[in-house]
Write a protein that holds these residues in place. Structure first.
Motif, PDB file in Angstrom:
ATOM      1  N   VAL A 215       0.837  -1.209   0.000  1.00  0.00           N
ATOM      2  CA  VAL A 215       0.000   0.000   0.000  1.00  0.00           C
ATOM      3  C   VAL A 215       0.868   1.254   0.000  1.00  0.00           C
ATOM      4  N   ILE A 216       1.873   1.279   0.862  1.00  0.00           N
ATOM      5  CA  ILE A 216       2.750   2.457   0.949  1.00  0.00           C
ATOM      6  C   ILE A 216       3.496   2.671  -0.359  1.00  0.00           C
ATOM      7  N   CYS A 217       4.085   1.614  -0.896  1.00  0.00           N
ATOM      8  CA  CYS A 217       4.832   1.723  -2.153  1.00  0.00           C
ATOM      9  C   CYS A 217       3.918   2.155  -3.299  1.00  0.00           C
ATOM     10  N   HIS A 218       2.717   1.595  -3.325  1.00  0.00           N
ATOM     11  CA  HIS A 218       1.754   1.892  -4.392  1.00  0.00           C
ATOM     12  C   HIS A 218       1.394   3.379  -4.413  1.00  0.00           C
ATOM     13  N   VAL A 219       1.015   3.899  -3.258  1.00  0.00           N
ATOM     14  CA  VAL A 219       0.601   5.308  -3.172  1.00  0.00           C
ATOM     15  C   VAL A 219       1.769   6.239  -3.450  1.00  0.00           C
ATOM     16  N   MET A 220       2.927   5.959  -2.858  1.00  0.00           N
ATOM     17  CA  MET A 220       4.083   6.823  -3.060  1.00  0.00           C
ATOM     18  C   MET A 220       4.538   6.833  -4.512  1.00  0.00           C
ATOM     19  N   ALA A 221       4.455   5.674  -5.179  1.00  0.00           N
ATOM     20  CA  ALA A 221       4.854   5.591  -6.584  1.00  0.00           C
ATOM     21  C   ALA A 221       3.995   6.503  -7.450  1.00  0.00           C
ATOM     22  N   ILE A 222       2.676   6.436  -7.259  1.00  0.00           N
ATOM     23  CA  ILE A 222       1.765   7.259  -8.058  1.00  0.00           C
ATOM     24  C   ILE A 222       1.914   8.736  -7.707  1.00  0.00           C
ATOM     25  N   TYR A 223       2.011   9.028  -6.416  1.00  0.00           N
ATOM     26  CA  TYR A 223       2.098  10.428  -5.961  1.00  0.00           C
ATOM     27  C   TYR A 223       3.376  11.105  -6.471  1.00  0.00           C
ATOM     28  N   LEU A 224       4.504  10.426  -6.357  1.00  0.00           N
ATOM     29  CA  LEU A 224       5.774  11.000  -6.824  1.00  0.00           C
ATOM     30  C   LEU A 224       5.787  11.173  -8.339  1.00  0.00           C
ATOM     31  N   PHE A 225       5.244  10.181  -9.042  1.00  0.00           N
ATOM     32  CA  PHE A 225       5.172  10.283 -10.503  1.00  0.00           C
ATOM     33  C   PHE A 225       4.312  11.468 -10.907  1.00  0.00           C
ATOM     34  N   MET A 226       3.166  11.633 -10.249  1.00  0.00           N
ATOM     35  CA  MET A 226       2.280  12.760 -10.543  1.00  0.00           C
ATOM     36  C   MET A 226       2.981  14.078 -10.311  1.00  0.00           C
ATOM     37  N   ASN A 227       3.729  14.175  -9.223  1.00  0.00           N
ATOM     38  CA  ASN A 227       4.441  15.414  -8.915  1.00  0.00           C
ATOM     39  C   ASN A 227       5.478  15.757  -9.980  1.00  0.00           C
ATOM     40  N   PHE A 228       6.131  14.727 -10.509  1.00  0.00           N
ATOM     41  CA  PHE A 228       7.133  14.984 -11.542  1.00  0.00           C
ATOM     42  C   PHE A 228       6.496  15.525 -12.820  1.00  0.00           C
ATOM     43  N   ILE A 229       5.498  14.837 -13.344  1.00  0.00           N
ATOM     44  CA  ILE A 229       4.934  15.257 -14.629  1.00  0.00           C
ATOM     45  C   ILE A 229       4.071  16.513 -14.495  1.00  0.00           C
ATOM     46  N   ALA A 230       3.579  16.798 -13.284  1.00  0.00           N
ATOM     47  CA  ALA A 230       2.731  17.973 -13.096  1.00  0.00           C
ATOM     48  C   ALA A 230       3.552  19.244 -12.898  1.00  0.00           C
ATOM     49  N   LYS A 231       4.739  19.105 -12.307  1.00  0.00           N
ATOM     50  CA  LYS A 231       5.509  20.294 -11.921  1.00  0.00           C
ATOM     51  C   LYS A 231       6.802  20.486 -12.694  1.00  0.00           C
ATOM     52  N   THR A 232       7.203  19.481 -13.481  1.00  0.00           N
ATOM     53  CA  THR A 232       8.470  19.576 -14.212  1.00  0.00           C
ATOM     54  C   THR A 232       8.216  20.047 -15.634  1.00  0.00           C
ATOM     55  N   GLU A 233       8.804  21.170 -15.973  1.00  0.00           N
ATOM     56  CA  GLU A 233       8.663  21.699 -17.326  1.00  0.00           C
ATOM     57  C   GLU A 233       9.617  20.980 -18.273  1.00  0.00           C
ATOM     58  N   VAL A 234       9.131  20.697 -19.471  1.00  0.00           N
ATOM     59  CA  VAL A 234       9.968  20.047 -20.485  1.00  0.00           C
ATOM     60  C   VAL A 234      11.027  21.032 -20.960  1.00  0.00           C
ATOM     61  N   LEU A 235      12.268  20.575 -21.016  1.00  0.00           N
ATOM     62  CA  LEU A 235      13.370  21.449 -21.434  1.00  0.00           C
ATOM     63  C   LEU A 235      13.461  21.540 -22.951  1.00  0.00           C
ATOM     64  N   ASN A 236      13.846  22.710 -23.401  1.00  0.00           N
ATOM     65  CA  ASN A 236      14.171  22.889 -24.819  1.00  0.00           C
ATOM     66  C   ASN A 236      15.525  22.241 -25.062  1.00  0.00           C
ATOM     67  N   PRO A 237      15.650  21.356 -26.051  1.00  0.00           N
ATOM     68  CA  PRO A 237      16.936  20.690 -26.309  1.00  0.00           C
ATOM     69  C   PRO A 237      18.109  21.655 -26.414  1.00  0.00           C
ATOM     70  N   ALA A 238      17.850  22.881 -26.905  1.00  0.00           N
ATOM     71  CA  ALA A 238      18.922  23.869 -27.053  1.00  0.00           C
ATOM     72  C   ALA A 238      19.427  24.380 -25.711  1.00  0.00           C
ATOM     73  N   ASP A 239      18.587  24.215 -24.650  1.00  0.00           N
ATOM     74  CA  ASP A 239      18.962  24.707 -23.323  1.00  0.00           C
ATOM     75  C   ASP A 239      19.664  23.660 -22.479  1.00  0.00           C
ATOM     76  N   ILE A 240      19.800  22.452 -23.022  1.00  0.00           N
ATOM     77  CA  ILE A 240      20.420  21.364 -22.263  1.00  0.00           C
ATOM     78  C   ILE A 240      21.934  21.444 -22.353  1.00  0.00           C
ATOM     79  N   THR A 241      22.584  21.424 -21.213  1.00  0.00           N
ATOM     80  CA  THR A 241      24.034  21.425 -21.158  1.00  0.00           C
ATOM     81  C   THR A 241      24.534  20.007 -21.368  1.00  0.00           C
ATOM     82  N   GLU A 242      25.377  19.791 -22.334  1.00  0.00           N
ATOM     83  CA  GLU A 242      25.891  18.448 -22.620  1.00  0.00           C
ATOM     84  C   GLU A 242      26.739  17.958 -21.473  1.00  0.00           C
ATOM     85  N   LYS A 243      26.530  16.701 -21.054  1.00  0.00           N
ATOM     86  CA  LYS A 243      27.283  16.109 -19.942  1.00  0.00           C
ATOM     87  C   LYS A 243      28.050  14.913 -20.488  1.00  0.00           C
TER      88      LYS A 243
END
Length: 245
Positions: A215-243
């Motif tokens: 139960v804990i793993c299930h809820v945390m997995a969905i909640y964390l995934f939601m937070n990433f896709i909801a709050k993380t802006e997609v980067l422009n490839p030109a703005d990515i620093t090559e590593k």
């Protein structure tokens, strides 16, 4: 100006309500999994999933990704069937879980950028890959003994979907283009442990502690995934620093 302030106030009030609903229902779900029969989770766990759904809609508004919404509907249905009758509904549960994993994977497509992976051949990455592969192989190998032939296809479908999902998360994390990619990796780890623990709990050795962890793993997995896709802006490839390694 006044309208903007009112809009922000309304947003924060709504966010606070949804956040309270999530935490209270999550705590209730853990308590039920500890003290009551797991079939009772059918009344509380869906509330947690719905609160995550409302939180996602509240954050993203009209920019909500339809694939993630489909994923949430699929996993909600899978959860209900799991607690209603796991053995009878196993085919549907496996199918819906696969739909969830594949929809989540597709919703991450825009975060995949071409470039040089950082430390992709490092010792820790290789060891982690071997460990994950071995655990999946061991679980599937054991399930083959317990399940009839007509259900094995759905086991492999779910395992394949999980592998694709984990690989996608790992690629995004290794590219290191997003500051909060660690929460995405954590979501993948929680998902992996949840699915493997379900297989052990349902077919090999049932234990209430496993149910609580699932139960804990299930809820945390969905909640964390939601937070990433909801709050993380997609980067422009030109703005990515090559590593480089």
């Amino acid at each position: 100006m006044t309208k903007k302030i009112e809009d922000y106030s309304h947003f924060f009030k709504k966010s606070a309500f949804i956040g309270s609903l999530f935490y209270l229902s999550f705590i209730a779900t853990i308590v039920v999994s500890i003290y009551l029969d797991r079939t009772q989770l059918i009344y509380v766990l869906p509330i947690v999933i719905l609160s995550i759904f409302f939180d996602y809609i509240n954050i993203t508004k009209k920019k909500a990704n339809p694939l993630f919404i489909i994923a949430l509907i699929a996993i909600l249905a899978s959860d209900v069937l799991s607690f209603y009758c796991f053995d009878t509904c196993f085919v549907w549960i496996s199918t819906l879980t696969s739909v969830y994993l594949l929809c989540c994977t597709l919703s991450l497509k825009k975060y995949l950028q071409k470039g040089t992976l950082k430390s992709v051949l490092s010792f820790s990455v290789l060891v982690s890959t071997l460990l994950v592969s071995y655990i999946l192989y061991a679980i599937v190998d054991l399930l083959i003994i317990f399940l009839p032939d007509n259900q094995l296809f759905f086991v492999f479908l779910c395992a394949f979907s999980l592998i694709i999902y984990i690989i996608t998360l790992a690629i995004i994390y290794l590219h290191d283009n997003y500051h909060n990619s660690a929460i995405l990796l954590a979501s993948g780890i929680f998902t992996f442990f949840q699915i493997t623990l379900i297989a052990i709990n349902e077919f090999l050795y049932y234990d209430r502690t496993f149910t609580v962890l699932i139960v804990i793993c299930h809820v945390m997995a969905i909640y964390l995934f939601m937070n990433f896709i909801a709050k993380t802006e997609v980067l422009n490839p030109a703005d990515i620093t090559e590593k480089f390694i």
